[in-house]
Design a protein around this motif. Structure first.
Motif, PDB file in Angstrom:
ATOM      1  N   LEU A  60     -10.143   5.528  -4.449  1.00 27.05           N
ATOM      2  CA  LEU A  60     -10.855   4.575  -3.599  1.00 27.05           C
ATOM      3  C   LEU A  60     -11.282   5.338  -2.355  1.00 27.05           C
ATOM      4  CD1 LEU A  60     -11.699   1.625  -2.874  1.00 27.05           C
ATOM      5  CD2 LEU A  60      -9.479   1.425  -1.722  1.00 27.05           C
ATOM      6  N   GLU A  61     -12.590   5.569  -2.238  1.00 22.20           N
ATOM      7  CA  GLU A  61     -13.145   6.391  -1.153  1.00 22.20           C
ATOM      8  C   GLU A  61     -12.398   7.720  -1.029  1.00 22.20           C
ATOM      9  OE1 GLU A  61     -13.216   3.654   2.227  1.00 22.20           O
ATOM     10  OE2 GLU A  61     -15.364   3.380   1.841  1.00 22.20           O
ATOM     11  N   GLY A  62     -12.155   8.339  -2.177  1.00 26.87           N
ATOM     12  CA  GLY A  62     -11.546   9.656  -2.210  1.00 26.87           C
ATOM     13  C   GLY A  62     -10.033   9.677  -2.193  1.00 26.87           C
ATOM     14  N   GLU A  63      -9.394   8.522  -1.981  1.00 31.09           N
ATOM     15  CA  GLU A  63      -7.931   8.460  -1.923  1.00 31.09           C
ATOM     16  C   GLU A  63      -7.371   8.010  -3.266  1.00 31.09           C
ATOM     17  OE1 GLU A  63      -4.437   6.747   1.033  1.00 31.09           O
ATOM     18  OE2 GLU A  63      -6.346   5.661   0.919  1.00 31.09           O
ATOM     19  N   ASP A  64      -6.430   8.789  -3.799  1.00 32.61           N
ATOM     20  CA  ASP A  64      -5.827   8.476  -5.085  1.00 32.61           C
ATOM     21  C   ASP A  64      -5.073   7.152  -5.000  1.00 32.61           C
ATOM     22  OD1 ASP A  64      -3.888   8.455  -7.363  1.00 32.61           O
ATOM     23  OD2 ASP A  64      -4.710  10.453  -7.714  1.00 32.61           O
ATOM     24  N   VAL A  65      -5.333   6.246  -5.948  1.00 34.61           N
ATOM     25  CA  VAL A  65      -4.722   4.920  -5.897  1.00 34.61           C
ATOM     26  C   VAL A  65      -3.206   4.975  -6.081  1.00 34.61           C
ATOM     27  CG1 VAL A  65      -6.850   3.841  -6.717  1.00 34.61           C
ATOM     28  CG2 VAL A  65      -5.057   4.428  -8.362  1.00 34.61           C
ATOM     29  N   LEU A  66      -2.704   6.041  -6.703  1.00 34.01           N
ATOM     30  CA  LEU A  66      -1.264   6.132  -6.957  1.00 34.01           C
ATOM     31  C   LEU A  66      -0.481   6.675  -5.761  1.00 34.01           C
ATOM     32  CD1 LEU A  66      -1.198   7.440 -10.652  1.00 34.01           C
ATOM     33  CD2 LEU A  66      -0.949   5.089  -9.827  1.00 34.01           C
ATOM     34  N   THR A  67      -1.165   7.343  -4.842  1.00 36.05           N
ATOM     35  CA  THR A  67      -0.471   7.918  -3.685  1.00 36.05           C
ATOM     36  C   THR A  67      -0.799   7.193  -2.387  1.00 36.05           C
ATOM     37  OG1 THR A  67      -2.239   9.561  -3.378  1.00 36.05           O
ATOM     38  CG2 THR A  67      -0.357  10.191  -4.763  1.00 36.05           C
ATOM     39  N   ALA A  68      -1.729   6.234  -2.439  1.00 35.39           N
ATOM     40  CA  ALA A  68      -2.097   5.491  -1.235  1.00 35.39           C
ATOM     41  C   ALA A  68      -0.929   4.633  -0.754  1.00 35.39           C
ATOM     42  CB  ALA A  68      -3.304   4.594  -1.528  1.00 35.39           C
ATOM     43  N   GLU A  69      -0.856   4.420   0.548  1.00 33.78           N
ATOM     44  CA  GLU A  69       0.155   3.536   1.129  1.00 33.78           C
ATOM     45  C   GLU A  69      -0.137   2.117   0.649  1.00 33.78           C
ATOM     46  OE1 GLU A  69       2.415   0.985   3.135  1.00 33.78           O
ATOM     47  OE2 GLU A  69       0.324   0.981   3.789  1.00 33.78           O
ATOM     48  N   ARG A  70       0.820   1.503  -0.033  1.00 36.44           N
ATOM     49  CA  ARG A  70       0.551   0.311  -0.827  1.00 36.44           C
ATOM     50  C   ARG A  70       0.045  -0.880  -0.014  1.00 36.44           C
ATOM     51  NH1 ARG A  70      -1.184   0.934  -5.193  1.00 36.44           N
ATOM     52  NH2 ARG A  70      -0.564  -1.116  -5.921  1.00 36.44           N
ATOM     53  N   ASP A  71       0.698  -1.208   1.098  1.00 35.99           N
ATOM     54  CA  ASP A  71       0.287  -2.387   1.861  1.00 35.99           C
ATOM     55  C   ASP A  71      -1.146  -2.249   2.369  1.00 35.99           C
ATOM     56  OD1 ASP A  71       2.642  -3.672   1.404  1.00 35.99           O
ATOM     57  OD2 ASP A  71       3.522  -3.243   3.356  1.00 35.99           O
ATOM     58  N   ALA A  72      -1.452  -1.100   2.960  1.00 32.44           N
ATOM     59  CA  ALA A  72      -2.795  -0.880   3.502  1.00 32.44           C
ATOM     60  C   ALA A  72      -3.828  -0.844   2.383  1.00 32.44           C
ATOM     61  CB  ALA A  72      -2.822   0.418   4.300  1.00 32.44           C
ATOM     62  N   PHE A  73      -3.453  -0.247   1.252  1.00 29.71           N
ATOM     63  CA  PHE A  73      -4.363  -0.140   0.116  1.00 29.71           C
ATOM     64  C   PHE A  73      -4.688  -1.522  -0.445  1.00 29.71           C
ATOM     65  CE2 PHE A  73      -4.796   0.208  -4.553  1.00 29.71           C
ATOM     66  CZ  PHE A  73      -5.936   1.004  -4.632  1.00 29.71           C
ATOM     67  N   LEU A  74      -3.666  -2.303  -0.735  1.00 25.65           N
ATOM     68  CA  LEU A  74      -3.883  -3.614  -1.345  1.00 25.65           C
ATOM     69  C   LEU A  74      -4.552  -4.595  -0.389  1.00 25.65           C
ATOM     70  CD1 LEU A  74      -0.576  -4.007  -3.394  1.00 25.65           C
ATOM     71  CD2 LEU A  74      -2.871  -3.532  -4.276  1.00 25.65           C
ATOM     72  N   ALA A  75      -4.388  -4.375   0.922  1.00 28.37           N
ATOM     73  CA  ALA A  75      -5.024  -5.251   1.907  1.00 28.37           C
ATOM     74  C   ALA A  75      -6.551  -5.165   1.844  1.00 28.37           C
ATOM     75  CB  ALA A  75      -4.535  -4.906   3.308  1.00 28.37           C
ATOM     76  N   ARG A  76      -7.064  -4.122   1.214  1.00 27.30           N
ATOM     77  CA  ARG A  76      -8.510  -3.941   1.119  1.00 27.30           C
ATOM     78  C   ARG A  76      -9.122  -4.717  -0.044  1.00 27.30           C
ATOM     79  NH1 ARG A  76     -10.331   2.193   1.850  1.00 27.30           N
ATOM     80  NH2 ARG A  76     -12.275   1.061   2.204  1.00 27.30           N
ATOM     81  N   PHE A  77      -8.274  -5.341  -0.874  1.00 27.27           N
ATOM     82  CA  PHE A  77      -8.749  -6.020  -2.078  1.00 27.27           C
ATOM     83  C   PHE A  77      -8.579  -7.538  -1.987  1.00 27.27           C
ATOM     84  CE2 PHE A  77      -7.850  -1.747  -3.460  1.00 27.27           C
ATOM     85  CZ  PHE A  77      -8.811  -1.479  -4.420  1.00 27.27           C
ATOM     86  N   GLY A  78      -9.535  -8.248  -2.585  1.00 26.91           N
ATOM     87  CA  GLY A  78      -9.391  -9.668  -2.845  1.00 26.91           C
ATOM     88  C   GLY A  78      -9.504  -9.883  -4.339  1.00 26.91           C
ATOM     89  N   MET A  79      -8.961 -11.001  -4.833  1.00 25.46           N
ATOM     90  CA  MET A  79      -8.929 -11.211  -6.283  1.00 25.46           C
ATOM     91  C   MET A  79      -9.121 -12.683  -6.617  1.00 25.46           C
ATOM     92  SD  MET A  79      -8.123  -9.554  -9.230  1.00 25.46           S
ATOM     93  CE  MET A  79      -7.831 -10.108 -10.913  1.00 25.46           C
ATOM     94  N   LEU A  80     -10.058 -12.956  -7.513  1.00 27.00           N
ATOM     95  CA  LEU A  80     -10.197 -14.287  -8.092  1.00 27.00           C
ATOM     96  C   LEU A  80      -9.663 -14.208  -9.506  1.00 27.00           C
ATOM     97  CD1 LEU A  80     -11.193 -17.215  -8.124  1.00 27.00           C
ATOM     98  CD2 LEU A  80     -13.447 -16.362  -8.818  1.00 27.00           C
ATOM     99  N   PHE A  81      -8.540 -14.874  -9.756  1.00 25.92           N
ATOM    100  CA  PHE A  81      -7.868 -14.783 -11.047  1.00 25.92           C
ATOM    101  C   PHE A  81      -8.508 -15.710 -12.070  1.00 25.92           C
ATOM    102  CE2 PHE A  81      -4.789 -13.556  -7.845  1.00 25.92           C
ATOM    103  CZ  PHE A  81      -4.220 -12.413  -8.382  1.00 25.92           C
ATOM    104  N   GLN A  82      -8.376 -15.333 -13.342  1.00 21.37           N
ATOM    105  CA  GLN A  82      -8.989 -16.085 -14.430  1.00 21.37           C
ATOM    106  C   GLN A  82      -8.541 -17.540 -14.448  1.00 21.37           C
ATOM    107  OE1 GLN A  82      -8.709 -14.189 -18.253  1.00 21.37           O
ATOM    108  NE2 GLN A  82      -9.050 -16.066 -19.386  1.00 21.37           N
TER     109      GLN A  82
END
Length: 248
Positions: A60-82
């Motif tokens: 995500l913008e050059g940052e590996d999703v597996l090594t990103a700081e989780r709280d800050a990383f997930l705060a960038r996403f929104g989700m509409l569930f099925q």
């Protein structure tokens, strides 16, 4: 903004993703299509880091999703569930403001409620809905509440998982129109998983066809109908004849 290179994922002997390559630009609306069991939801979960892929890279913008700081990383996403995935025991406004009432995005309760009501208005629901419970809402209203929750924290990226499932054609059209308007207004990057071709045409800037664990075709939605790829053609026409075998 989101880059996938050679992404593989297996569950025991079952190979779900077999080398997915995909780029999603900032502000772009990408729609992933494909039959049931082709790995669309697994791909989404890998991007979020909810499932660890076996090999390849997702950034995500050059940052590996597996090594990103989780709280800050997930705060960038929104989700509409099925299925909406609303909390039955919480009032509508508390569902919408769920992320604003806890964690790193926490706001004072009065402010969170005010934001929730504003987002409900944005999806066409009046303030009196705020204090109702999900069980008191129609399916279309629940989907709107889910959309309001997805945008409540002003995310950079929004995922839509089968956004029109269970809705009648008219309400599905309303939801598609709302999604398109909101994505454009926010300048958000969007990724949608859907089987509904009317949603594809209403929401997408670009389309990727996932089959047998790889991207078979990817391109602008305007070129989709004229594409010669046999997998894409069979899927969008719903033909029984073609390289995709129906599961019997």
């Amino acid at each position: 903004m989101i880059t996938l290179e050679g992404v593989h994922k297996s569950f025991g002997p079952k190979r779900v993703l077999r080398g997915v390559d995909l780029n999603i630009e900032r502000g772009q609306s990408m729609v992933i299509i494909g039959g049931s069991g082709t790995g669309k939801s697994v791909l989404l979960k890998c991007i979020l880091g909810l499932i660890r892929h076996d090999s390849g890279t997702i950034t995500l913008e050059g940052e590996d999703v597996l090594t990103a700081e989780r709280d800050a990383f997930l705060a960038r996403f929104g989700m509409l569930f099925q299925g909406g995935a609303l909390f039955d025991s919480l009032a509508v406004w508390q569902n919408v403001a769920f992320r604003l009432l806890r964690g790193s995005l926490k706001r004072p309760m009065a402010e969170a409620r005010e934001i929730a009501i504003e987002k409900l208005r944005r999806v066409g629901l009046t303030p009196d809905v705020a204090d109702l419970f999900p069980s008191e809402l129609s399916g279309g209203m629940q989907k709107r509440v889910g959309l309001a929750r997805a945008i409540a924290a002003e995310p950079d990226v929004i995922f839509f998982d089968e956004p029109t499932t269970g809705l009648d054609p008219i309400m599905a059209g309303v939801i598609n129109e709302l999604i398109r308007e909101i994505v454009v207004e926010m300048g958000a990057t969007a990724m949608t998983i859907t089987h509904d071709m009317s949603s594809v045409r209403a929401i997408a800037d670009r389309v990727a066809m996932l089959h047998d664990g790889v991207v078979k075709w990817e391109g602008p939605v305007a070129r989709m109908d004229d594409a010669t790829d046999p997998y894409l053609h069979q899927f969008i026409t719903g033909s029984a004849d073609g390289p995709i075998e129906a599961v019997r």
